[in-house]
Motif scaffolding. Structure first.
Motif, PDB file in Angstrom:
ATOM      1  N   CYS A 184      -7.351   1.648  -9.924  1.00  0.00           N
ATOM      2  CA  CYS A 184      -7.826   0.663  -9.070  1.00  0.00           C
ATOM      3  C   CYS A 184      -6.967  -0.790  -9.315  1.00  0.00           C
ATOM      4  O   CYS A 184      -6.917  -1.095 -10.379  1.00  0.00           O
ATOM      5  CB  CYS A 184      -9.273   0.023  -9.039  1.00  0.00           C
ATOM      6  N   PHE A 185      -6.198  -1.189  -8.246  1.00  0.00           N
ATOM      7  CA  PHE A 185      -5.395  -2.409  -8.598  1.00  0.00           C
ATOM      8  C   PHE A 185      -5.393  -3.259  -7.462  1.00  0.00           C
ATOM      9  O   PHE A 185      -5.978  -3.051  -6.257  1.00  0.00           O
ATOM     10  CB  PHE A 185      -3.991  -1.802  -8.767  1.00  0.00           C
ATOM     11  N   SER A 186      -4.847  -4.521  -7.515  1.00  0.00           N
ATOM     12  CA  SER A 186      -4.962  -5.700  -6.705  1.00  0.00           C
ATOM     13  C   SER A 186      -3.492  -6.450  -6.919  1.00  0.00           C
ATOM     14  O   SER A 186      -3.607  -6.866  -8.232  1.00  0.00           O
ATOM     15  CB  SER A 186      -6.013  -6.652  -6.681  1.00  0.00           C
ATOM     16  N   LEU A 187      -2.558  -6.539  -6.051  1.00  0.00           N
ATOM     17  CA  LEU A 187      -1.479  -7.485  -6.183  1.00  0.00           C
ATOM     18  C   LEU A 187      -1.833  -8.760  -5.347  1.00  0.00           C
ATOM     19  O   LEU A 187      -2.156  -8.825  -4.232  1.00  0.00           O
ATOM     20  CB  LEU A 187      -0.316  -6.717  -5.412  1.00  0.00           C
ATOM     21  N   GLU A 188      -1.879  -9.841  -6.239  1.00  0.00           N
ATOM     22  CA  GLU A 188      -1.992 -11.146  -5.804  1.00  0.00           C
ATOM     23  C   GLU A 188      -1.161 -12.331  -6.158  1.00  0.00           C
ATOM     24  O   GLU A 188      -0.138 -11.911  -7.040  1.00  0.00           O
ATOM     25  CB  GLU A 188      -3.490 -11.388  -6.696  1.00  0.00           C
ATOM     26  N   SER A 209      -5.328  -4.633  -2.198  1.00  0.00           N
ATOM     27  CA  SER A 209      -6.193  -4.129  -3.006  1.00  0.00           C
ATOM     28  C   SER A 209      -6.606  -2.692  -2.753  1.00  0.00           C
ATOM     29  O   SER A 209      -6.956  -2.725  -1.264  1.00  0.00           O
ATOM     30  CB  SER A 209      -7.385  -5.020  -3.322  1.00  0.00           C
ATOM     31  N   ASN A 210      -6.629  -1.641  -3.508  1.00  0.00           N
ATOM     32  CA  ASN A 210      -6.948  -0.321  -3.137  1.00  0.00           C
ATOM     33  C   ASN A 210      -8.405   0.051  -3.430  1.00  0.00           C
ATOM     34  O   ASN A 210      -8.773   1.154  -3.012  1.00  0.00           O
ATOM     35  CB  ASN A 210      -6.067   0.716  -3.746  1.00  0.00           C
ATOM     36  N   CYS A 211      -9.199  -0.811  -4.066  1.00  0.00           N
ATOM     37  CA  CYS A 211     -10.531  -0.591  -4.386  1.00  0.00           C
ATOM     38  C   CYS A 211     -11.267  -2.077  -4.090  1.00  0.00           C
ATOM     39  O   CYS A 211     -10.999  -3.141  -4.201  1.00  0.00           O
ATOM     40  CB  CYS A 211     -10.889  -0.387  -5.816  1.00  0.00           C
ATOM     41  N   PHE A 212     -12.646  -1.706  -4.015  1.00  0.00           N
ATOM     42  CA  PHE A 212     -13.499  -2.848  -3.911  1.00  0.00           C
ATOM     43  C   PHE A 212     -13.657  -3.786  -5.128  1.00  0.00           C
ATOM     44  O   PHE A 212     -13.642  -3.026  -6.394  1.00  0.00           O
ATOM     45  CB  PHE A 212     -15.000  -2.388  -3.631  1.00  0.00           C
ATOM     46  N   PRO A 213     -13.685  -4.972  -5.243  1.00  0.00           N
ATOM     47  CA  PRO A 213     -13.796  -5.734  -6.475  1.00  0.00           C
ATOM     48  C   PRO A 213     -14.897  -5.299  -7.404  1.00  0.00           C
ATOM     49  O   PRO A 213     -15.856  -4.745  -7.010  1.00  0.00           O
ATOM     50  CB  PRO A 213     -13.784  -7.203  -5.972  1.00  0.00           C
ATOM     51  N   LYS A 243       0.916  -1.401   0.060  1.00  0.00           N
ATOM     52  CA  LYS A 243      -0.079   0.087  -0.047  1.00  0.00           C
ATOM     53  C   LYS A 243       0.801   1.189   0.121  1.00  0.00           C
ATOM     54  O   LYS A 243       0.587   2.213  -0.681  1.00  0.00           O
ATOM     55  CB  LYS A 243      -0.799   0.067   1.350  1.00  0.00           C
ATOM     56  N   GLU A 244       1.737   1.206   0.724  1.00  0.00           N
ATOM     57  CA  GLU A 244       2.815   2.521   0.932  1.00  0.00           C
ATOM     58  C   GLU A 244       3.439   2.935  -0.424  1.00  0.00           C
ATOM     59  O   GLU A 244       3.651   4.000  -0.667  1.00  0.00           O
ATOM     60  CB  GLU A 244       3.685   2.361   2.092  1.00  0.00           C
ATOM     61  N   ILE A 245       3.806   1.842  -0.900  1.00  0.00           N
ATOM     62  CA  ILE A 245       4.861   2.169  -2.282  1.00  0.00           C
ATOM     63  C   ILE A 245       3.969   2.219  -3.471  1.00  0.00           C
ATOM     64  O   ILE A 245       3.866   3.207  -4.057  1.00  0.00           O
ATOM     65  CB  ILE A 245       5.796   0.980  -2.436  1.00  0.00           C
ATOM     66  N   LEU A 246       3.152   1.329  -3.891  1.00  0.00           N
ATOM     67  CA  LEU A 246       2.192   1.290  -5.029  1.00  0.00           C
ATOM     68  C   LEU A 246       1.040   2.366  -4.949  1.00  0.00           C
ATOM     69  O   LEU A 246       0.617   2.928  -6.034  1.00  0.00           O
ATOM     70  CB  LEU A 246       1.551  -0.010  -5.093  1.00  0.00           C
TER      71      LEU A 246
END
Length: 638
Positions: free
Chosen positions: A114-118, A126-130, A104-107
């Motif tokens: 809206c993104f999700s690292l998985e 994830s910074n947004c709701f799916p 969260k702090e870097i990306l």
């Protein structure tokens, strides 16, 4: 007609124009969506590429990295990894909250999308709701190492070359005897213990049939290396049997002989008798010695030659002995030879026929050898077979008993001037054996066999232990025992059968809820060996069990022939005397120190001390295999 044609042309043209006008906006909207997804795809790929190439040290001013560095959780080498590697290091070492917060702090400063690292079907951050709308995915495959560990460093292994172990040796007395009509039965056990041992405990279990009452009449001698121990026996079980005027006692006792047993050569001398019936040793008489042994580490054997010596038996009249030995279930090229040195054999006849005075049985109710053509008597009175005495002679027999062998427990029974309850002659018969001073002229069974592979490899140490059954005397008797993972590599195992009176024995083994497996059945009446081989490949980690049943020749369970609680389970298992390469350290000294510590802890858990050892240290670099490879996904949407 011309005006009509013109009108149709105009109408066709207007129609096509209108269709074109309606199609233009649709085509334009479709082109917009493709372009937006392409842009998202480019951004997702750029973002995952950036964090897979940029070093984490670029963000060392972040609160999370600063805190980890100050606390010593991470080091300089950790800061040389990429952002994605570092996040993966945190995630796969169990620090998932830290990994999520750092992502969260870097990306969050690198994209407003809206993104999700998985990874591996889990979301790191994830910074947004799916959303159920269109998404793009970019992939990157990496592996990494545990944080706080050097990328360049040293690993080490260690192995023992000389150890001190506590182990147990069990020396059986075979069922044997005679000694009729108040005449003495003498049995001498000769045996050798290793020289370089310190004896902690030596316990002699005494199992004999003698006397006329429970006062132990005619228990004359029990000498251990010349020291009289008869009066020190603690009798644990006495069972009197009456048949008309006949009264005899089956007695089971124990005596501490720690002070008498010594390293090297030893002997135990027993003298008993009975005015009625005949005296003999019952199953379960054995010496159990626990000692400390210094041992140099070597690999096990693949080819074996073992001698099982008879005890020296002097019977009046008649003498008999029953030697048991084993052949492993996977043995190959098996052979066995029997040598008997029989002294003072009374050669007899009936009506001029040469009667049998020597009988030998191997795993069967039918003899493999008889020296006569008839077992007749003129008549029998009080168990005595009346015959004519021709002469007294010494007999040496050498027999190849290979055709009669079985895998598992084998029993060789030898009868001289007696068989079952009958005896004949007037003097003493001797089954001669003195393996300490006259081994070649002694009586023995010699067994040869090969195994498909060595019994144990270099670096493995054998330990032998014993478990008493406990509980009450009963028939049948079931013994439950547990094997731990550390004891799982068992190479030999036996059940030592302790009984008062006995007829025929059946032995079963099993594991937890599995069905029982018959591992030994007496081939004929009164063939009850002191020990029975238990198959190591049927023993498993967890709860195992043994069941012993004394039966009559008819197959019915004996009502008064009990299995005693001093029966025992003997097993030999292997302990690893080496440890492999361990964790990575910044110096060779630290790696070696860790290997030695791991070795001593592993050996110490089984009571083994390391006297001498060797070690090996290797330098390593670029350790990217401690976790992964793992597939990371950058998912992005509007």
């Amino acid at each position: 007609m011309k005006s009509l044609v013109f009108s149709l042309d105009i109408l066709i043209g207007i129609t096509m124009f209108l269709i074109l006008i309606f199609l233009i906006p649709i085509s334009y909207e479709h082109d917009f969506k493709l372009n937006e997804l392409q842009i998202l795809n480019l951004e997702a790929n750029d973002l995952i590429k950036a964090i897979s190439e940029v070093k984490i040290i670029k963000y060392n001013n972040t609160s999370i990295l600063s805190q980890l560095y100050e606390q010593g959780v991470i080091n300089e080498n950790d800061l040389n990894s990429t952002v994605l590697e570092f996040i993966g290091n945190l995630w796969f070492s169990g620090n998932k909250t830290l990994a999520s917060n750092l992502t969260k702090e870097i990306l969050s400063n690198l994209t407003s999308r809206c993104f999700s690292l998985e990874t591996e079907n889990e979301t790191i951050y994830s910074n947004c709701f799916p959303t159920n709308g269109s998404k793009v995915v970019a992939y990157h495959l990496i592996s990494g190492y545990e944080i706080g560990k050097p990328v360049f460093g040293y690993i080490a292994r260690a192995w023992a070359t000389k150890i001190v172990k506590n182990t147990t040796t069990i020396i059986p007395f075979y069922p044997e005897g005679s000694g009729w009509k108040a005449k003495r039965l003498e049995v001498t056990k000769y045996f050798k213990l290793p020289e370089n041992i310190t004896i902690f405990n030596a316990t002699l279990y005494v199992s004999i049939h003698f006397g006329t009452t429970q006062s132990q009449a005619q228990f004359e001698q029990l000498k251990v290396n010349g020291v009289q121990k008869k009066n020190d026996v603690v009798w644990l079980y006495l069972q009197e049997e009456r048949a008309a005027a006949e009264i005899t006692t089956a007695a089971y006792g124990v005596v501490d002989v720690t002070n008498e047993i010594k390293p090297g050569d030893n002997s135990i001398y027993l003298v008993i008798g009975t005015p009625n019936y005949h005296s003999h040793i019952h199953p379960g008489m054995r010496l159990v010695v626990t000692y400390n042994l210094t041992q140099t580490i070597e690999a096990g054997n693949q080819s074996f030659s073992k001698r099982f010596y008879f005890d020296n038996v002097i019977g009046r009249t008649g003498a008999w002995s029953m030697v048991s030995f084993y052949v492993p279930e996977n043995a190959e090229n098996v052979s066995a030879f029997l040598r008997l040195n029989l002294k003072n054999v009374e050669d007899t006849e009936v009506f001029g026929m040469n009667t049998t005075d020597i009988q030998i049985y191997v795993n069967s109710e039918d003899p493999i050898y008889e020296d006569g053509v008839s077992s007749s008597c003129y008549f029998v009175s009080n168990y005595y077979c009346y015959r004519n005495l021709v002469s007294t002679k010494d007999v040496i027999l050498d027999l190849n008993i290979t055709p009669y062998l079985v895998n598992g427990t084998n029993v060789v029974s030898v009868y001289v001037n007696c068989y079952e309850d009958l005896h004949w002659g007037s003097g003493e018969a001797i089954i001669y054996s003195n393996p300490l001073n006259d081994s070649e002229n002694s009586s023995w069974v010699e067994v040869h066999y090969e195994l498909p592979k060595k019994q144990f490899e270099y670096g493995e140490i054998d330990l032998t232990k014993e478990m008493l059954f406990g509980g009450e005397a009963s028939n049948p008797k079931i013994f439950n025992y547990s094997i731990s993972p550390a004891q799982s590599k068992i190479i030999e195992a036996f059940v030592h059968i302790a009984q008062g009176f006995s007829s025929m024995i059946k032995v079963y083994q099993g594991w937890e809820n599995e069905s029982e497996s018959l591992i030994f059945s007496s081939p004929s009446a009164r063939v009850v060996p002191e020990n029975v081989y238990v198959y190591p490949d049927k023993i498993k980690v967890g709860t195992n069990w043994l069941k012993l049943v004394d039966v009559q020749p008819s197959g019915s369970v004996s009502s008064t022939n009990y299995i005693l609680p001093w029966s025992s389970f003997e097993y030999t298992y292997l302990v690893k005397g080496l440890v492999g390469y361990g964790e990575v350290f910044n110096s060779s000294q630290l790696a070696v120190k860790d290997a030695i510590k791991r070795l001593k802890e592993q050996m110490g858990s089984e009571g083994i001390q390391v006297e001498n050892l060797n070690y090996d240290s290797q330098s390593v670099q670029g350790i990217q295999w401690l976790w992964g490879p793992a597939l990371f996904k950058m998912v992005m949407w509007r």
